[in-house]
Scaffold this active site. Structure first.
Site, mmCIF file in Angstrom:
data_model
loop_
_atom_site.group_PDB
_atom_site.id
_atom_site.type_symbol
_atom_site.label_atom_id
_atom_site.label_comp_id
_atom_site.label_asym_id
_atom_site.label_seq_id
_atom_site.Cartn_x
_atom_site.Cartn_y
_atom_site.Cartn_z
ATOM 1 N N HIS A 148 -30.846 -82.825 -14.472
ATOM 2 C CA HIS A 148 -30.129 -83.515 -13.369
ATOM 3 C C HIS A 148 -28.505 -83.168 -13.259
ATOM 4 C CE1 HIS A 148 -33.979 -84.973 -12.463
ATOM 5 N NE2 HIS A 148 -33.981 -86.352 -12.978
ATOM 6 N N HIS A 222 -32.897 -88.942 -5.761
ATOM 7 C CA HIS A 222 -33.795 -89.758 -7.106
ATOM 8 C C HIS A 222 -34.315 -91.206 -6.706
ATOM 9 C CE1 HIS A 222 -35.348 -90.221 -10.995
ATOM 10 N NE2 HIS A 222 -34.765 -88.861 -11.249
ATOM 11 N N GLU A 353 -39.378 -86.427 -6.097
ATOM 12 C CA GLU A 353 -38.273 -85.626 -5.980
ATOM 13 C C GLU A 353 -38.491 -84.256 -5.508
ATOM 14 O OE1 GLU A 353 -36.419 -85.907 -9.927
ATOM 15 O OE2 GLU A 353 -38.201 -87.483 -9.998
HETATM 16 C C1 BGC Z 1 -37.159 -86.625 -14.599
HETATM 17 C C2 BGC Z 1 -37.670 -87.633 -15.927
HETATM 18 C C3 BGC Z 1 -36.756 -88.281 -16.020
HETATM 19 C C4 BGC Z 1 -36.007 -89.236 -14.848
HETATM 20 C C5 BGC Z 1 -34.992 -90.074 -15.003
HETATM 21 C C6 BGC Z 1 -37.103 -87.547 -13.549
HETATM 22 O O1 BGC Z 1 -36.747 -86.598 -12.567
HETATM 23 O O2 BGC Z 1 -38.612 -85.871 -14.442
HETATM 24 O O3 BGC Z 1 -38.325 -86.964 -16.875
HETATM 25 O O4 BGC Z 1 -36.921 -89.215 -17.274
HETATM 26 O O5 BGC Z 1 -35.891 -88.161 -13.703
HETATM 27 O O6 BGC Z 1 -33.977 -89.372 -15.672
#
Ligand code: BGC
Length: 388
Positions: A148, A222, A353
């Site tokens: 991310h 998110h 997402e």
């Molecule tokens: C990811 C997860 C992660 C979460 C929070 C999601 O987009 O795929 O693996 O734990 O975000 O960080």
């Protein structure tokens, strides 16, 4: 002398009279301002200070109200959606996103609640990639991988915000200039994300960006949803229009294989409750954390439909992106307490997402995520809400 004294007394009286008048005036003005806030209603956007960051910069919070009963709150800290109040089938409203009611909640460690994720949503293996023979190393923040956008991704920066209104919608436009080298990425990237809340209960995310050097980009949102407003997500019925998903290794990096969902716990082509095959996913921690390869052909096709049976709330996702990460809050473990004193246990919420596939910069068979100078990145995703 006496005359002078009485003049002085007279002057003092006039002055104190003027001060009283001024104080009354101020009082009336401040009541008027407060009332203006109270009477904000459908079709309005209101801005308030949300709080101060450790570096003294100020985060604002915008309240957007449409004409159909939805109230959305967004802060320009990470472009985070902090609250989304939506009526159920009986007209009863609940907040259907996880998050906090103060900035301090967002400043403390939390798994991207409500945030814009960038410059690259999801994982890049070992935080490394190569473009035109140039090798880049990113900040690693998820074991050896990058997740991310790195340590200080787009979820942790202040975006410039401007609100807007039209006859049938209200919105906020967020802009951010990510400098060359930020979190290891090449190029000065100018990103604009707008959130539009329409009167027919669509929340439209419009993302665009340009860069002065070739760079990977994969922007997403998110927010964690719980259409019941509380409890776990297991009784939500989910349909995902995807007949394949990207298989991942133990660090959640795609192996490159696109596998058929048919006959596996990952099949959501026909709606089923999240809880039905949750344990059978065999993940550690248990749950879905997978990129689905969408069968849809564009923004007009339904990508995802979620129904919460008790409230009757329905959420539909439309997108022009090739994939969607279905994440069921597997890493939530009860250590975070959010709004309304709700403890976020495992599976308290779910995320959809919309995105390009994880680790695309290192996967030649996946659709490209490289934005070149002179090009414009532009994508749209819509979350649509209703109840019956
Ligand atoms: C990811 C997860 C992660 C979460 C929070 C999601 O987009 O795929 O693996 O734990 O975000 O960080």
């Amino acid at each position: 002398m006496i005359k002078h004294h009485s003049n002085h007394v007279q002057m003092k009286k006039i002055l104190s009279f003027q001060i009283v008048i001024l104080a009354i005036g101020l009082q009336v003005f401040s009541i008027a301002c407060t009332q203006q806030e109270v009477v904000q209603g459908p079709g309005t956007v209101t801005k308030k200070v949300f709080g101060k960051l450790p570096d003294s910069s100020v985060a604002d919070i915008y309240t957007l109200i449409n004409h159909s009963g939805i109230t959305l709150k967004v802060t320009n800290y990470g472009g985070r959606i902090t609250s989304l109040i939506v009526p159920d089938k009986n007209g009863k409203s609940d907040d259907i996103v996880l998050g906090f009611d103060s900035l301090s909640g967002y400043l403390a460690a939390n798994p991207y609640f409500g945030a814009i994720v960038g410059r690259y949503g999801n994982r890049i293996a070992k935080g490394k990639f190569e473009i035109d023979g140039n090798k880049y190393t990113l900040a690693q923040n998820n074991g050896v991988n990058q997740l991310h956008g790195g340590i200080k991704g787009f979820d942790k920066v202040i975006w410039k915000a401007e609100d807007f209104k039209s006859e049938k919608s209200v919105g906020v436009k967020l802009s951010y200039l990510s400098h060359d080298g930020e979190e290891g990425y090449p190029g000065n990237l100018s990103a604009v994300v707008s959130y539009t809340l329409t009167d027919d209960n669509q929340l439209i995310f419009d993302y665009s960006a340009t860069s002065d050097k070739a760079t990977p980009i994969n922007l997403t949102q998110h927010s964690y949803f719980n259409l019941a407003g509380k409890g776990d997500n297991k009784s939500h019925d989910v349909m995902i229009s995807a007949s394949k998903y990207t298989v991942v290794d133990s660090t959640l990096i795609p192996t490159g294989e696109l596998r058929d969902v048919k006959g596996t716990p990952f099949d959501f082509t026909v709606a089923k409750p999240i809880g039905k095959d949750l344990v059978a996913t065999g993940g550690n921690p248990i749950g879905y954390d997978h990129n689905y390869v969408l069968d849809t052909k564009g923004i007009k096709d339904l990508a995802v439909r979620v129904v919460e049976p008790l409230s009757g709330r329905i959420m539909e996702v439309y997108t022009d992106q090739p994939g969607v990460q279905f994440y069921t809050g597997n890493f939530l473990d009860g250590t975070i307490t959010g709004k309304y004193g709700i403890v976020y246990n495992q599976h308290s919420g779910f995320c959809f997402e919309t995105q390009h596939f994880p680790d695309s910069p290192n996967q030649p068979t996946f659709p490209s995520t490289i934005l070149k100078p002179g090009e414009t990145y532009h994508t749209t995703t819509i979350y649509k809400f209703s109840a019956k």
